[in-house]
Structure formats: C-alpha cells, structure tokens
Design an enzyme around this catalytic site. Structure first.
Site, PDB file in Angstrom:
ATOM      1  N   ARG A  46      50.922  34.073  51.018  1.00 41.46           N
ATOM      2  CA  ARG A  46      52.309  33.732  50.716  1.00 41.46           C
ATOM      3  C   ARG A  46      52.738  34.197  49.330  1.00 41.46           C
ATOM      4  O   ARG A  46      53.543  33.547  48.669  1.00 41.46           O
ATOM      5  CB  ARG A  46      52.554  32.224  50.855  1.00 41.46           C
ATOM      6  N   ARG A  50      59.298  32.534  48.643  1.00 36.07           N
ATOM      7  CA  ARG A  50      60.236  31.721  47.871  1.00 36.07           C
ATOM      8  C   ARG A  50      59.879  31.494  46.412  1.00 36.07           C
ATOM      9  O   ARG A  50      60.727  31.063  45.639  1.00 36.07           O
ATOM     10  CB  ARG A  50      60.477  30.394  48.575  1.00 36.07           C
ATOM     11  N   ARG A  59      67.003  38.085  50.280  1.00 35.96           N
ATOM     12  CA  ARG A  59      67.062  37.372  51.561  1.00 35.96           C
ATOM     13  C   ARG A  59      68.391  36.655  51.771  1.00 35.96           C
ATOM     14  O   ARG A  59      68.665  36.163  52.862  1.00 35.96           O
ATOM     15  CB  ARG A  59      65.926  36.349  51.628  1.00 35.96           C
ATOM     16  N   ASP A  95      55.766  37.179  60.125  1.00 36.68           N
ATOM     17  CA  ASP A  95      55.367  35.802  60.405  1.00 36.68           C
ATOM     18  C   ASP A  95      54.526  35.804  61.671  1.00 36.68           C
ATOM     19  O   ASP A  95      54.616  36.733  62.487  1.00 36.68           O
ATOM     20  CB  ASP A  95      56.586  34.887  60.581  1.00 36.68           C
ATOM     21  N   TYR A 171      52.427  25.950  67.865  1.00 41.04           N
ATOM     22  CA  TYR A 171      53.897  26.001  67.755  1.00 41.04           C
ATOM     23  C   TYR A 171      54.556  26.007  69.132  1.00 41.04           C
ATOM     24  O   TYR A 171      55.602  25.388  69.334  1.00 41.04           O
ATOM     25  CB  TYR A 171      54.333  27.210  66.933  1.00 41.04           C
TER      26      TYR A 171
HETATM   27  O1  1CP Z   1      53.183  36.814  51.356  1.00 40.10           O
HETATM   28  C1  1CP Z   1      53.089  36.316  52.501  1.00 40.10           C
HETATM   29  O2  1CP Z   1      52.035  35.813  52.880  1.00 40.10           O
HETATM   30  C2  1CP Z   1      54.315  36.339  53.360  1.00 40.10           C
HETATM   31  C3  1CP Z   1      54.133  36.687  54.795  1.00 40.10           C
HETATM   32  C4  1CP Z   1      53.918  35.492  55.722  1.00 40.10           C
HETATM   33  C5  1CP Z   1      52.729  35.138  56.346  1.00 40.10           C
HETATM   34  C6  1CP Z   1      51.365  35.762  56.141  1.00 40.10           C
HETATM   35  C7  1CP Z   1      54.920  34.597  56.173  1.00 40.10           C
HETATM   36  C8  1CP Z   1      56.331  34.601  55.771  1.00 40.10           C
HETATM   37  N1  1CP Z   1      54.368  33.781  57.123  1.00 40.10           N
HETATM   38  C9  1CP Z   1      53.029  34.081  57.233  1.00 40.10           C
HETATM   39  C10 1CP Z   1      52.064  33.506  58.183  1.00 40.10           C
HETATM   40  C11 1CP Z   1      52.303  32.158  58.723  1.00 40.10           C
HETATM   41  N2  1CP Z   1      53.448  31.642  59.245  1.00 40.10           N
HETATM   42  C12 1CP Z   1      51.283  31.206  58.892  1.00 40.10           C
HETATM   43  C13 1CP Z   1      49.853  31.443  58.535  1.00 40.10           C
HETATM   44  C14 1CP Z   1      49.663  31.306  57.057  1.00 40.10           C
HETATM   45  C15 1CP Z   1      49.620  29.916  56.533  1.00 40.10           C
HETATM   46  O3  1CP Z   1      48.759  29.138  56.966  1.00 40.10           O
HETATM   47  O4  1CP Z   1      50.445  29.603  55.674  1.00 40.10           O
HETATM   48  C16 1CP Z   1      51.841  30.073  59.479  1.00 40.10           C
HETATM   49  C17 1CP Z   1      51.141  28.792  59.846  1.00 40.10           C
HETATM   50  C18 1CP Z   1      53.217  30.358  59.704  1.00 40.10           C
HETATM   51  C19 1CP Z   1      54.228  29.478  60.320  1.00 40.10           C
HETATM   52  C20 1CP Z   1      55.336  29.228  59.375  1.00 40.10           C
HETATM   53  N3  1CP Z   1      56.324  30.141  59.129  1.00 40.10           N
HETATM   54  C21 1CP Z   1      55.542  28.113  58.543  1.00 40.10           C
HETATM   55  C22 1CP Z   1      54.652  26.863  58.463  1.00 40.10           C
HETATM   56  C23 1CP Z   1      55.262  25.719  59.187  1.00 40.10           C
HETATM   57  C24 1CP Z   1      54.301  24.565  59.373  1.00 40.10           C
HETATM   58  O5  1CP Z   1      53.813  24.367  60.506  1.00 40.10           O
HETATM   59  O6  1CP Z   1      54.009  23.862  58.379  1.00 40.10           O
HETATM   60  C25 1CP Z   1      56.710  28.361  57.812  1.00 40.10           C
HETATM   61  C26 1CP Z   1      57.377  27.454  56.822  1.00 40.10           C
HETATM   62  C27 1CP Z   1      57.180  29.655  58.187  1.00 40.10           C
HETATM   63  C28 1CP Z   1      58.351  30.388  57.645  1.00 40.10           C
HETATM   64  C29 1CP Z   1      57.999  31.453  56.691  1.00 40.10           C
HETATM   65  N4  1CP Z   1      57.127  32.510  56.960  1.00 40.10           N
HETATM   66  C30 1CP Z   1      57.090  33.339  55.873  1.00 40.10           C
HETATM   67  C31 1CP Z   1      57.966  32.807  54.882  1.00 40.10           C
HETATM   68  C32 1CP Z   1      58.247  33.442  53.536  1.00 40.10           C
HETATM   69  C33 1CP Z   1      58.523  31.632  55.396  1.00 40.10           C
HETATM   70  C34 1CP Z   1      59.509  30.697  54.715  1.00 40.10           C
HETATM   71  C35 1CP Z   1      60.883  30.886  55.258  1.00 40.10           C
HETATM   72  C36 1CP Z   1      61.870  31.584  54.360  1.00 40.10           C
HETATM   73  O7  1CP Z   1      61.568  32.109  53.287  1.00 40.10           O
HETATM   74  O8  1CP Z   1      63.038  31.565  54.791  1.00 40.10           O
END
Ligand code: 1CP
Length: 381
Positions: A46, A50, A59, A95, A171
């Site tokens: 991540r 943000r 974004r 994602d 999910y």
């Molecule tokens: O630098 C990076 O890593 C960004 C790329 C990235 C990756 C590798 C994003 C962008 N998502 C992910 C993978 C991801 N998505 C995982 C595996 C990694 C981890 O364990 O954190 C998981 C579980 C998700 C699902 C997901 N997508 C969540 C978690 C929700 C929960 O169950 O708690 C969330 C909040 C997202 C949205 C998301 N994905 C990525 C970003 C930057 C965001 C935030 C939304 C935004 O900025 O609008």
C-alpha cells in the site's frame, strides 16, 4: 468458444520473457534468488494510495475501480511512491477485485470501506454464473504496465499481484469487508462441496490476471492471502492451500520471484511456504528469525518441497505500520532490529535473502516523510 478461450490463455512464457526488462542487478531480484544485493531492497505494501497528497490529487473525482482501468493514471499512481521514496519496487496500482470487475461482476469499491458486491455469492447457482475473465477485458492494465516499465530504472522492479482464492472468496461470500468472516467459514463448514466449487471457479480468473501481468512484463508477483490468518492450519490445508498451490505451480514456469503474504499468519507460515512461493511475507507479529525457523521446519517435513530441491525461502517484512507514527528514533531502532533478525536467519542458512517491507499495508494517515525516512534507514543498513 471454450476451445478458443483456452487457446487465448495458453501460457506464453516466451512472450513474457521477451517483454521483461533485463535487470540482473535489481536488489529485489537478487535477494529473492539468494544472491547478495547491492543494497537491501525495500518496498511497502500500500505504498501507493492515500498516504500521498499527489495520489489524492490525481484521484480526485475518479472512482477507485475506474482508476484501475485508466492506463496513464494507474501508471502515474504506481510510480508516485517510487519517485518520492526511492523504492526498490513498484507495486502495480490495482486491487484484488479488479479481475472480477473486468469480467463483469457487479462490484464497487466504496471509499472508507472497501470492495462491496451488488449481490453476495453463496449458492451453487451463483457460483456457476461467475464469469471467467478474458484477456481483452484487462487490456488497459497491460497498457498501464508498459508505461510503468518505460519509467522504472533498471534496478527497480515492478511487482504484479493478485488476491488468493480464499481472500477473494471472502468478499464474494460476505458481500463486502468482514470482521470475522463468519459467512465464509459457515459456507466452508456446512457445504464443503459448494466451497470447493467456489475455489475452482475463482482460481482460473486469478491465474489469468497474473498471466496478463506477466505477459505485459512484470518482474515479480505477490499473491495476497490477506485474511488466511483467520483460519486454523487444518482448515487452511483442506480448504485453501490446494488452490494457492495450483496458482504457484501454474505461474512458476514464468521464472519470476513469487511472493506470498497474509496478515496474522504466524501459525500458518509453514503451510503458506509449502504452497510454493519463493518469498514469504511475514506480518509484524512474528520476528523474522522465528518466521524462518517455522518455514524451514515445515519445508523439511514436506516431501513435496524436498522433490523441488528448494529448501529455503527469502523473507519479506516486517515493520509494524504503527512504528511509522512513532518518530525517527523508533523507526531507526525497529528497522535495525528487523534487519538484524533477518540477517541472523540468513547467516544460519534458514533464509535465502531479505526484502524489507511492512508487516501489513501503509496506514492512510501515515506521514509520507516518515515513510521516506524508513526507506532511507533500510538503505543505510
Ligand atoms: O501500493 C499498493 O499496494 C496499492 C495497490 C493495492 C493493492 C496491492 C490496492 C489499492 N489494493 C491492493 C490489494 C488489496 N485490496 C488487498 C490485499 C492487500 C492487503 O491485505 O491490504 C485487499 C485485502 C484488498 C481489498 C481492499 N481494497 C480493501 C480492504 C477492505 C477490508 O476488507 O478491510 C480496501 C480498503 C480496498 C480499496 C483500495 N485498494 C487500493 C487502495 C488504494 C484502496 C483505497 C481506496 C481509495 O484510495 O479510494
């Protein structure tokens, strides 16, 4: 139609190799292979997102899942943390639900919450109706990858990724983020055959998402089983591991390092290692040398792994993301401790190399300067 689909997805190892940049000196690749890197490689889960004002700016007004299909934008967001922190790796901005979205599944990412399904997937009929993703549906992502590869230095790598079947299934079954994953586990325990059907339905789409990235030229991949730590080792082995193993076995011939990570997986480290990655991500709860001991004990027990003739893994991790809130001295102290623990494991022959990372993702309110300091501190080790 079925035959055509299969043909379109025959693995194209030569194409992938021809797209991949020659970067023999990249520290991350050296550490993953067990060679001595020119500096200790570091990236952060991540790292894009943000915590960065430049991310919030680009974004603005664009929905998360839309941004994942805009080649210039996804390349820009992927590169932002690499430029700012001098990271040794970029992680593709995408994602885990992107391949499902690409395939036409009705899913959205709700700000502040995460992936949310229009309709949860729980019955055999719903599982049978899940589409498999096609390559053309992911073309904008392949295009974005080509832009990233043009900008990266030769010593910096691009990591592609996918969600592992269990985490993705959570999910789908829960319909969105879940605290306890109870609906997912209930399905597993009450209708095991339906559960295995769901795993069999998701695995090809995950493989195709990774193949697309590999054939667009990514240098390494990470399979995120973020929520596997909610399972007992016994359940993990029965309900999850065979599918993660199938993914690693299918992707291995591409010849790039494969990383596997999950949160709270101290009790599962050995089983995650036996699934077949080259590098094991360690969350912040287990010291790196202890993680190495657990991984080695499991590999030594595994006849399968003995046949592969590959006894040790590289380790990735494992700074607690909260330490980035604790000031420079704490960052320095914890980075040094983790590097010493990893080096101890390497010196004892229990690990092949160390890729520094957090023990889970960067928290959104982290000060970007603290992140930069952590990168510098790792490079000073
Ligand atoms: O630098 C990076 O890593 C960004 C790329 C990235 C990756 C590798 C994003 C962008 N998502 C992910 C993978 C991801 N998505 C995982 C595996 C990694 C981890 O364990 O954190 C998981 C579980 C998700 C699902 C997901 N997508 C969540 C978690 C929700 C929960 O169950 O708690 C969330 C909040 C997202 C949205 C998301 N994905 C990525 C970003 C930057 C965001 C935030 C939304 C935004 O900025 O609008």
């Amino acid at each position: 139609m079925e035959a055509m689909t299969k043909k379109a997805f025959e693995p194209q190892f030569d194409l992938a190799a021809s797209r991949r940049r020659a970067n023999p000196d990249a520290p991350l690749l050296a550490a993953a292979r067990g060679e001595k890197p020119t500096r200790r490689p570091v990236w952060m889960m991540r790292q894009a997102g943000r915590s960065l004002p430049e991310y919030r700016q680009v974004r603005e007004g664009i929905a998360m899942l839309d941004s994942c299909f805009m080649p210039e934008l996804l390349a820009e967001i992927t590169m932002q943390p690499v430029r700012r922190h001098d990271a040794d790796a970029a992680i593709l901005f995408s994602d885990i639900v992107v391949p499902l979205k690409a395939a036409g599944v009705e899913i959205d990412i709700v700000p502040g919450r995460g992936p949310v399904m229009a309709e949860a997937v729980r019955t055999p009929e719903q599982i049978a109706a899940l589409p498999e993703v096609h390559r053309e549906q992911m073309e904008p992502i392949a295009q974005g990858i080509s832009y990233i590869l043009e900008e990266l230095r030769d010593d910096q790598v691009l990591i592609g990724f996918a969600g592992a079947p269990f985490t993705l299934a959570s999910y789908l079954v829960e319909g969105g983020p879940s605290k306890n994953h109870e609906t997912t586990k209930a399905l597993m325990y009450s209708e095991p055959e339906t559960w295995h059907e769901l795993m069999r339905a998701l695995t090809p789409t995950i493989i195709r998402f990774l193949q697309m990235q590999l054939e667009a030229g990514v240098d390494a991949i990470q399979l995120f089983d973020s929520w596997a730590g909610y399972l007992t080792a016994r359940d993990y082995r029965e309900f999850v591991q065979p599918y993660s193993k199938q993914i690693f076995d299918t992707v291995r011939p591409y010849g790039v390092p494969m990383i596997h990570f999950g949160v709270g997986t101290g009790e599962l480290l050995g089983d995650l290692a036996v699934a077949g990655p080259d590098v094991l991500g360690v969350d912040w709860r287990v010291p790196m040398d202890v993680a190495a001991e657990r991984v080695n004990a499991a590999l030594a027990d595994s006849r399968l792994e003995l046949q592969q003739g590959d006894q040790t893994k590289a380790l990735q991790g494992n700074l607690d993301p909260a330490v980035l809130f604790a000031g420079s001295d704490a960052i320095k102290r914890h980075v040094s401790r983790i590097c010493a623990e990893a080096d101890n494991a390497i010196d004892r022959g229990l690990a092949r190399g160390h890729i520094f990372n957090l023990g889970h993702g960067v928290l959104p309110s982290t000060d970007p300067d603290a992140i930069t300091r952590a990168f510098e501190e790792v490079h000073n080790q």
